[in-house]
Design a protein around this motif. Structure first.
Motif, PDB file in Angstrom:
ATOM      1  N   GLY A  33       0.773  -1.237   0.000  1.00 13.67           N
ATOM      2  CA  GLY A  33       0.000   0.000   0.000  1.00 13.67           C
ATOM      3  C   GLY A  33       0.800   1.280   0.000  1.00 13.67           C
ATOM      4  O   GLY A  33       0.225   2.364   0.014  1.00 13.67           O
ATOM      5  N   GLY A  34       2.106   1.214  -0.034  1.00 11.98           N
ATOM      6  CA  GLY A  34       2.885   2.452   0.003  1.00 11.98           C
ATOM      7  C   GLY A  34       4.344   2.194  -0.313  1.00 11.98           C
ATOM      8  O   GLY A  34       4.749   1.079  -0.622  1.00 11.98           O
ATOM      9  N   GLY A  35       5.131   3.233  -0.216  1.00 14.57           N
ATOM     10  CA  GLY A  35       6.554   3.110  -0.512  1.00 14.57           C
ATOM     11  C   GLY A  35       6.877   3.655  -1.890  1.00 14.57           C
ATOM     12  O   GLY A  35       6.068   3.578  -2.813  1.00 14.57           O
ATOM     13  N   LYS A  36       8.066   4.186  -2.019  1.00 13.32           N
ATOM     14  CA  LYS A  36       8.464   4.839  -3.272  1.00 13.32           C
ATOM     15  C   LYS A  36       9.016   3.869  -4.300  1.00 13.32           C
ATOM     16  O   LYS A  36       9.144   4.204  -5.468  1.00 13.32           O
ATOM     17  N   ARG A  37       9.411   2.675  -3.864  1.00 15.88           N
ATOM     18  CA  ARG A  37      10.006   1.654  -4.734  1.00 15.88           C
ATOM     19  C   ARG A  37      11.286   2.171  -5.414  1.00 15.88           C
ATOM     20  O   ARG A  37      11.628   1.739  -6.522  1.00 15.88           O
ATOM     21  N   LEU A  38      11.986   3.082  -4.748  1.00 12.15           N
ATOM     22  CA  LEU A  38      13.236   3.588  -5.319  1.00 12.15           C
ATOM     23  C   LEU A  38      14.294   2.498  -5.379  1.00 12.15           C
ATOM     24  O   LEU A  38      15.092   2.441  -6.325  1.00 12.15           O
ATOM     25  N   ARG A  39      14.324   1.609  -4.377  1.00  4.95           N
ATOM     26  CA  ARG A  39      15.307   0.520  -4.399  1.00  4.95           C
ATOM     27  C   ARG A  39      15.085  -0.372  -5.611  1.00  4.95           C
ATOM     28  O   ARG A  39      16.025  -0.789  -6.275  1.00  4.95           O
ATOM     29  N   SER A  40      13.818  -0.658  -5.878  1.00  2.00           N
ATOM     30  CA  SER A  40      13.486  -1.474  -7.048  1.00  2.00           C
ATOM     31  C   SER A  40      13.993  -0.809  -8.324  1.00  2.00           C
ATOM     32  O   SER A  40      14.578  -1.467  -9.190  1.00  2.00           O
ATOM     33  N   ALA A  41      13.734   0.481  -8.436  1.00  2.00           N
ATOM     34  CA  ALA A  41      14.132   1.200  -9.646  1.00  2.00           C
ATOM     35  C   ALA A  41      15.656   1.231  -9.795  1.00  2.00           C
ATOM     36  O   ALA A  41      16.189   1.024 -10.895  1.00  2.00           O
ATOM     37  N   PHE A  42      16.377   1.473  -8.703  1.00  2.00           N
ATOM     38  CA  PHE A  42      17.837   1.477  -8.775  1.00  2.00           C
ATOM     39  C   PHE A  42      18.374   0.096  -9.144  1.00  2.00           C
ATOM     40  O   PHE A  42      19.358  -0.031  -9.880  1.00  2.00           O
ATOM     41  N   CYS A  43      17.743  -0.957  -8.634  1.00  2.00           N
ATOM     42  CA  CYS A  43      18.156  -2.317  -8.970  1.00  2.00           C
ATOM     43  C   CYS A  43      17.995  -2.562 -10.469  1.00  2.00           C
ATOM     44  O   CYS A  43      18.900  -3.084 -11.130  1.00  2.00           O
ATOM     45  N   TYR A  44      16.858  -2.174 -11.009  1.00  2.00           N
ATOM     46  CA  TYR A  44      16.589  -2.390 -12.428  1.00  2.00           C
ATOM     47  C   TYR A  44      17.549  -1.597 -13.313  1.00  2.00           C
ATOM     48  O   TYR A  44      18.168  -2.150 -14.235  1.00  2.00           O
ATOM     49  N   TRP A  45      17.705  -0.301 -13.024  1.00  2.00           N
ATOM     50  CA  TRP A  45      18.557   0.505 -13.885  1.00  2.00           C
ATOM     51  C   TRP A  45      20.036   0.210 -13.654  1.00  2.00           C
ATOM     52  O   TRP A  45      20.862   0.409 -14.548  1.00  2.00           O
ATOM     53  N   GLY A  46      20.371  -0.303 -12.465  1.00  2.00           N
ATOM     54  CA  GLY A  46      21.729  -0.798 -12.257  1.00  2.00           C
ATOM     55  C   GLY A  46      22.022  -1.979 -13.159  1.00  2.00           C
ATOM     56  O   GLY A  46      23.123  -2.114 -13.707  1.00  2.00           O
ATOM     57  N   TRP A  47      21.038  -2.836 -13.327  1.00  2.00           N
ATOM     58  CA  TRP A  47      21.156  -3.986 -14.233  1.00  2.00           C
ATOM     59  C   TRP A  47      21.260  -3.522 -15.680  1.00  2.00           C
ATOM     60  O   TRP A  47      22.135  -3.957 -16.436  1.00  2.00           O
ATOM     61  N   GLN A  48      20.376  -2.610 -16.057  1.00  2.00           N
ATOM     62  CA  GLN A  48      20.401  -2.093 -17.423  1.00  2.00           C
ATOM     63  C   GLN A  48      21.721  -1.374 -17.720  1.00  2.00           C
ATOM     64  O   GLN A  48      22.314  -1.544 -18.778  1.00  2.00           O
ATOM     65  N   GLY A  49      22.166  -0.565 -16.764  1.00  2.00           N
ATOM     66  CA  GLY A  49      23.385   0.201 -16.976  1.00  2.00           C
ATOM     67  C   GLY A  49      24.604  -0.673 -17.178  1.00  2.00           C
ATOM     68  O   GLY A  49      25.547  -0.305 -17.895  1.00  2.00           O
ATOM     69  N   ALA A  50      24.595  -1.856 -16.567  1.00  2.00           N
ATOM     70  CA  ALA A  50      25.718  -2.788 -16.687  1.00  2.00           C
ATOM     71  C   ALA A  50      25.577  -3.707 -17.890  1.00  2.00           C
ATOM     72  O   ALA A  50      26.377  -4.639 -18.051  1.00  2.00           O
TER      73      ALA A  50
END
Length: 355
Positions: free
Chosen positions: A48-65
């Motif tokens: 029901g809440g949370g910014k999900r910033l960790r999720s986004a950083f995980c995904y773009w960290g994967w993409q960036g690599a």
């Protein structure tokens, strides 16, 4: 094979869907409906809440690599990080005696109210604390379980689990140090920054970025880049959180803006202010800060002292320094351009947020 490109909304839907299915399955497989009632509340909290910033950083960290193929493993790693954060928040709210979280009563308060309204035996507060602690433990177990399913490569799994364990240890060290400093009323900037580094710099975004890099089989320079970038943005995130904890709008943040004052939290904000005070002002600040019975008028007085001391401006400068350090770190590796842009945008959201 090129990486599967999603936007942040699509990825969040994938993470939330996985979390919902997991929590639904755990609840449905219970034979005891009373325990299921508590898991329903946990589901509301997680989903029901949370910014999900960790999720986004995980995904773009994967993409960036240079991550390629299906994002399923990254979604599992990101969902694991969200459950790990739920574990930390549930315990943090107990330690801080927080009344609310994400605009609702904190979990231990919810469970105490359930106990009271059900007319059960014993102290309602004890039930609330005990129940929230056990729910947090389940989040930690399920977080580890999801991470174990993030890859079929045994070496990757070993590295992911080591990151997970290190993150839990760092957050715990930070929590213990914060408790010690708060108890001693030791508000020197060096030790307060150490709390920030353990509880945020090494906890907030660095593990998410590194997990993405692991799943992408990244080069060594990418890991170094992500570590420095993640620490800088995590530090800045906590410094912003300290400002919001003192001056934020509870209707936006979903939590009180007086808890740090009443608890006497060893924030860098108070450390910056106290080193600028002397004489009667210093004595008055110590009288106000950490007073559990501080009045609204006295809270306003303390806020004025923080502003006029220059401490608020000093924290804003530190946040800008964190942003600059993070931006420099991102230039040290040959990352995918779109991922670098997304991580830069995420960093700005993390450091300039109002909630």
């Amino acid at each position: 094979m090129s990486a599967t490109v999603m936007d942040e909304t699509q990825f969040r839907v994938g993470v939330d869907s996985l979390l919902k299915n997991l929590l639904d399955d755990k609840r449905k497989n219970l034979s005891n409906k009373d325990v299921g009632l508590l898991l329903e509340r946990l589901s509301v909290f997680v989903l029901g809440g949370g910014k999900r910033l960790r999720s986004a950083f995980c995904y773009w960290g994967w993409q960036g690599a240079g991550g390629s193929g299906s994002a399923e493993g990254v979604i599992r790693a990101a969902a694991s990080l969200e459950l790990l954060h739920a574990f930390a928040l549930l315990q943090d709210d107990i330690i801080d005696h927080s009344a609310t979280r994400r605009g609702l009563p904190a979990m231990h308060r919810q469970l105490a109210e359930l106990h009271q309204s059900s007319h059960w035996h014993g102290p309602a507060a004890d039930f609330g604390i005990g129940g929230a602690m056990m729910l947090s433990n389940l989040c930690l177990v399920w977080s580890s379980m999801l991470l174990h399913e993030a890859s079929e490569d045994a070496q990757q799994i070993g590295t992911l689990k080591a990151l997970h364990q290190g993150t839990v240890a760092d957050a715990t060290y930070g929590e213990v140090l914060e408790l010690i400093l708060q108890s001693e009323r030791r508000y020197d900037k060096c030790h307060c920054m150490e709390v920030v580094r353990y509880k945020a710099g090494r906890y907030m975004f660095m593990p998410a970025l590194l997990m993405g890099a692991v799943l992408a089989n990244a080069r060594p320079e990418v890991f170094s880049c992500y570590q420095d970038f993640g620490i800088a943005i995590g530090d800045g995130y906590q410094l912003r959180d300290d400002l919001l904890g003192a001056f934020g709008n509870p209707s936006l943040t979903g939590k009180p803006n007086t808890d740090d004052f009443r608890e006497g939290k060893p924030t860098v904000l108070i450390a910056e202010a106290l080193q600028r005070f002397d004489g009667g002002t210093l004595k008055r600040a110590y009288e106000l800060y950490g007073n559990p019975h501080i009045s609204p008028r006295e809270i306003s007085e303390l806020r004025d002292l923080l502003r006029t001391s220059g401490a608020v401006a000093a924290i804003e400068r530190l946040i800008r320094e964190c942003a600059a350090t993070g931006a420099t770190a991102l230039t040290r590796a040959n990352l995918a351009t779109n991922a670098k842009e997304e991580m830069t945008s995420l960093a700005q959201r993390a450091l300039q947020r109002s909630c």
